[in-house]
Design an enzyme around this catalytic site. Structure first.
Site, PDB file in Angstrom:
ATOM      1  NE  ARG A 271      -2.259  -1.499   3.673  1.00 27.31           N
ATOM      2  CZ  ARG A 271      -2.196  -0.835   4.838  1.00 27.31           C
ATOM      3  NH1 ARG A 271      -2.663   0.392   4.930  1.00 27.31           N
ATOM      4  NH2 ARG A 271      -1.654  -1.392   5.909  1.00 27.31           N
TER       5      ARG A 271
ATOM      6  CB  ALA B 229       8.196  -4.621   9.428  1.00 27.62           C
TER       7      ALA B 229
ATOM      8  CG  ASN C 224       7.770   2.095   2.453  1.00 24.54           C
ATOM      9  OD1 ASN C 224       7.689   3.327   2.527  1.00 24.54           O
ATOM     10  ND2 ASN C 224       6.697   1.317   2.323  1.00 24.54           N
TER      11      ASN C 224
ATOM     12  CB  SER D 251       9.539  10.835   8.382  1.00 21.35           C
ATOM     13  OG  SER D 251       8.606  11.867   8.574  1.00 21.35           O
TER      14      SER D 251
ATOM     15  CE1 TYR E  49       6.052   7.071  11.628  1.00 13.09           C
ATOM     16  CE2 TYR E  49       6.304   9.440  11.748  1.00 13.09           C
ATOM     17  CZ  TYR E  49       6.203   8.281  11.000  1.00 13.09           C
ATOM     18  OH  TYR E  49       6.266   8.341   9.623  1.00 13.09           O
TER      19      TYR E  49
ATOM     20  CE  LYS F 202       9.344   6.308   9.924  1.00 12.92           C
ATOM     21  NZ  LYS F 202       9.369   5.555   8.674  1.00 12.92           N
TER      22      LYS F 202
HETATM   23  N1  NDP Z   1       2.359   9.055   4.604  1.00 10.07           N
HETATM   24  C1  NDP Z   1       3.174   9.967   5.112  1.00 10.07           C
HETATM   25  O1  NDP Z   1       2.814  11.146   5.287  1.00 10.07           O
HETATM   26  C2  NDP Z   1       4.565   9.611   5.465  1.00 10.07           C
HETATM   27  C3  NDP Z   1       4.996   8.311   5.573  1.00 10.07           C
HETATM   28  N2  NDP Z   1       6.299   8.040   5.910  1.00 10.07           N
HETATM   29  C4  NDP Z   1       6.765   6.679   6.041  1.00 10.07           C
HETATM   30  O2  NDP Z   1       6.534   5.977   4.838  1.00 10.07           O
HETATM   31  C5  NDP Z   1       6.388   4.594   5.114  1.00 10.07           C
HETATM   32  C6  NDP Z   1       5.174   4.072   4.383  1.00 10.07           C
HETATM   33  O3  NDP Z   1       4.054   4.747   4.880  1.00 10.07           O
HETATM   34  P1  NDP Z   1       2.672   4.915   4.075  1.00 10.07           P
HETATM   35  O4  NDP Z   1       2.832   4.437   2.715  1.00 10.07           O
HETATM   36  O5  NDP Z   1       2.242   6.289   4.332  1.00 10.07           O
HETATM   37  O6  NDP Z   1       1.748   3.946   4.939  1.00 10.07           O
HETATM   38  P2  NDP Z   1       0.571   2.926   4.562  1.00 10.07           P
HETATM   39  O7  NDP Z   1      -0.174   2.729   5.826  1.00 10.07           O
HETATM   40  O8  NDP Z   1      -0.141   3.390   3.354  1.00 10.07           O
HETATM   41  O9  NDP Z   1       1.355   1.574   4.179  1.00 10.07           O
HETATM   42  C7  NDP Z   1       2.066   0.906   5.174  1.00 10.07           C
HETATM   43  C8  NDP Z   1       2.748  -0.292   4.585  1.00 10.07           C
HETATM   44  O10 NDP Z   1       3.563  -0.883   5.604  1.00 10.07           O
HETATM   45  C9  NDP Z   1       3.169  -2.236   5.780  1.00 10.07           C
HETATM   46  N3  NDP Z   1       3.244  -2.609   7.176  1.00 10.07           N
HETATM   47  C10 NDP Z   1       2.631  -2.023   8.246  1.00 10.07           C
HETATM   48  N4  NDP Z   1       2.909  -2.694   9.371  1.00 10.07           N
HETATM   49  C11 NDP Z   1       3.688  -3.743   9.002  1.00 10.07           C
HETATM   50  C12 NDP Z   1       4.288  -4.795   9.708  1.00 10.07           C
HETATM   51  N5  NDP Z   1       4.174  -4.936  11.042  1.00 10.07           N
HETATM   52  N6  NDP Z   1       5.014  -5.702   9.010  1.00 10.07           N
HETATM   53  C13 NDP Z   1       5.159  -5.597   7.672  1.00 10.07           C
HETATM   54  N7  NDP Z   1       4.623  -4.618   6.947  1.00 10.07           N
HETATM   55  C14 NDP Z   1       3.889  -3.700   7.614  1.00 10.07           C
HETATM   56  C15 NDP Z   1       1.741  -2.323   5.271  1.00 10.07           C
HETATM   57  O11 NDP Z   1       1.492  -3.670   4.889  1.00 10.07           O
HETATM   58  P3  NDP Z   1       0.012  -4.334   4.999  1.00 10.07           P
HETATM   59  O12 NDP Z   1      -0.745  -3.861   3.791  1.00 10.07           O
HETATM   60  O13 NDP Z   1       0.301  -5.784   4.977  1.00 10.07           O
HETATM   61  O14 NDP Z   1      -0.566  -3.844   6.277  1.00 10.07           O
HETATM   62  C16 NDP Z   1       1.779  -1.353   4.099  1.00 10.07           C
HETATM   63  O15 NDP Z   1       2.308  -1.959   2.956  1.00 10.07           O
HETATM   64  C17 NDP Z   1       6.303   4.471   6.636  1.00 10.07           C
HETATM   65  O16 NDP Z   1       7.561   4.053   7.137  1.00 10.07           O
HETATM   66  C18 NDP Z   1       6.021   5.891   7.104  1.00 10.07           C
HETATM   67  O17 NDP Z   1       6.523   6.141   8.374  1.00 10.07           O
HETATM   68  C19 NDP Z   1       7.204   9.032   6.128  1.00 10.07           C
HETATM   69  C20 NDP Z   1       6.819  10.319   6.033  1.00 10.07           C
HETATM   70  C21 NDP Z   1       5.491  10.731   5.712  1.00 10.07           C
HETATM   71  C1  LIG Z   2       1.707   9.840   9.408  1.00  9.81           C
HETATM   72  C2  LIG Z   2       1.937  11.313   9.383  1.00  9.81           C
HETATM   73  O1  LIG Z   2       0.887  11.975   8.766  1.00  9.81           O
HETATM   74  C3  LIG Z   2       3.150  11.655   8.615  1.00  9.81           C
HETATM   75  O2  LIG Z   2       4.174  10.767   8.974  1.00  9.81           O
HETATM   76  C4  LIG Z   2       5.304  11.410   8.887  1.00  9.81           C
HETATM   77  O3  LIG Z   2       6.368  10.877   9.004  1.00  9.81           O
HETATM   78  C5  LIG Z   2       5.093  12.850   8.584  1.00  9.81           C
HETATM   79  O4  LIG Z   2       5.824  13.615   9.452  1.00  9.81           O
HETATM   80  C6  LIG Z   2       3.647  13.046   8.803  1.00  9.81           C
HETATM   81  O5  LIG Z   2       3.428  13.466  10.127  1.00  9.81           O
END
Ligand code: NDP
Ligand SMILES: C[C@H](O)[C@@H]1OC(=O)[C@H](O)[C@@H]1O
Length: 256
Positions: A15, A67, A93, A146, A159, A163
């Site tokens: 996702r 993870a 990721n 992040s 959190y 990061k």
């Molecule tokens: N969105 C944002 O604003 C930001 C996001 N990030 C970072 O980007 C990364 C991705 O986030 P984002 O795409 O937004 O999140 P989503 O919630 O859209 O996707 C999360 C993904 O991580 C997987 N995941 C969650 N928990 C586990 C676990 N315990 N073991 C294995 N896989 C897991 C999920 O798999 P499944 O489908 O199987 O649950 C999914 O594929 C994260 O590390 C987040 O901290 C950083 C900055 C900003």
């Molecule tokens: C999940 C938050 O919206 C997102 O995650 C981050 O790492 C960014 O700082 C935002 O707060």
């Protein structure tokens, strides 16, 4: 194609940001290992991505595993080697961000967040790095850190340290792995609209506030982060290691 003949593992690729990155890596010629949690929802999403990738002639497999489990990295690497013969790029990721206040943070929420985002990542990076070292032709490791590695969040006290930890891990690994030609970098996304913040941004006031703070005038989309990940994975970035790339529409520098 920027990643022709490379095998790329991406955790959390079912996702959001990971999914967009996996799709773009495959478009750029990579064979992709789609990591996910192993839940039925994650597995279903991963299989739908495999179909998308196959539809444009790409190759991908999926591997489920928590993870937070220190063995999951070994599992991902073994599957990549079995299916595709190598690991050239590892993108850490997968992550969670269950927003919660500090003074009453439940221990289990803190520990789950740190184990998922950082502790498991450490061992996964180690597993990928050992495989790359044994292959003898270098590689690229990218952590999805992040903007929160650099700034705080009152509801993210569990959190933001994870990061910052990933950001720091890439800097130290750049030194430890440079002699093997393995480059280590991080991307620092700002606020990207995905499932991780769906609930938080359902608050219209918060959504408007975050958007207004972003000089480019909109929140990010997962595809906005995919290009920078592909760049750091590719030979275009062959002299880039220990770096971090903000992908935030200008959010970080917007003081006044
Ligand atoms: N969105 C944002 O604003 C930001 C996001 N990030 C970072 O980007 C990364 C991705 O986030 P984002 O795409 O937004 O999140 P989503 O919630 O859209 O996707 C999360 C993904 O991580 C997987 N995941 C969650 N928990 C586990 C676990 N315990 N073991 C294995 N896989 C897991 C999920 O798999 P499944 O489908 O199987 O649950 C999914 O594929 C994260 O590390 C987040 O901290 C950083 C900055 C900003
Ligand atoms: C999940 C938050 O919206 C997102 O995650 C981050 O790492 C960014 O700082 C935002 O707060």
């Amino acid at each position: 194609m920027l990643l022709a003949d490379k095998t790329v593992i991406i955790t959390g690729a079912s996702r959001g940001i990971g999914r967009a990155a996996a799709r773009e890596c495959a478009r750029q010629g990579a064979r992709v290992v789609i990591g996910h949690s192993g839940s039925s929802q994650g597995t279903e999403a991963a299989y739908s991505l495999i179909e998308e990738i196959k539809a444009f002639g790409g190759r991908a497999i999926e591997v489920g595993g928590d993870a937070a489990d220190p063995d999951t990295g070994d599992k991902l690497v073994a599957a990549a080697v079995q299916a595709f013969g190598s690991v050239d790029v590892f993108v850490n990721n997968a992550g969670i961000c269950p927003f919660h206040s500090f003074l009453d943070m439940p221990r289990e929420v803190y520990l789950k967040t740190v184990n998922t985002n950082l502790n498991g990542a450490y061992f996964a990076v180690q597993a990928a790095a050992n495989q790359m070292k044994n292959q003898g032709r270098g590689g690229a490791i990218i952590a999805v850190s992040s903007i929160s590695a650099l700034v705080g969040g009152g509801m993210q006290t569990h959190y933001t340290p994870t990061k910052a930890g990933l950001h720091s891990l890439m800097q130290s690994c750049a030194i430890a792995l440079g002699p093997y030609g393995i480059r280590c970098n991080s991307v620092l996304p700002g606020t990207i609209a995905t499932d991780i913040n769906k609930e938080d941004l359902a608050d219209a006031e918060k959504l408007a506030y975050m958007t207004s703070r972003t000089p480019l005038g909109r929140l990010g989309e997962p595809d906005d982060v995919a290009g920078p990940i592909v760049f750091l994975a590719s030979d275009m970035a062959r002299y880039v290691t220990g770096a971090s790339l903000l992908v935030d529409g200008g959010l970080f520098v917007n003081l006044q």
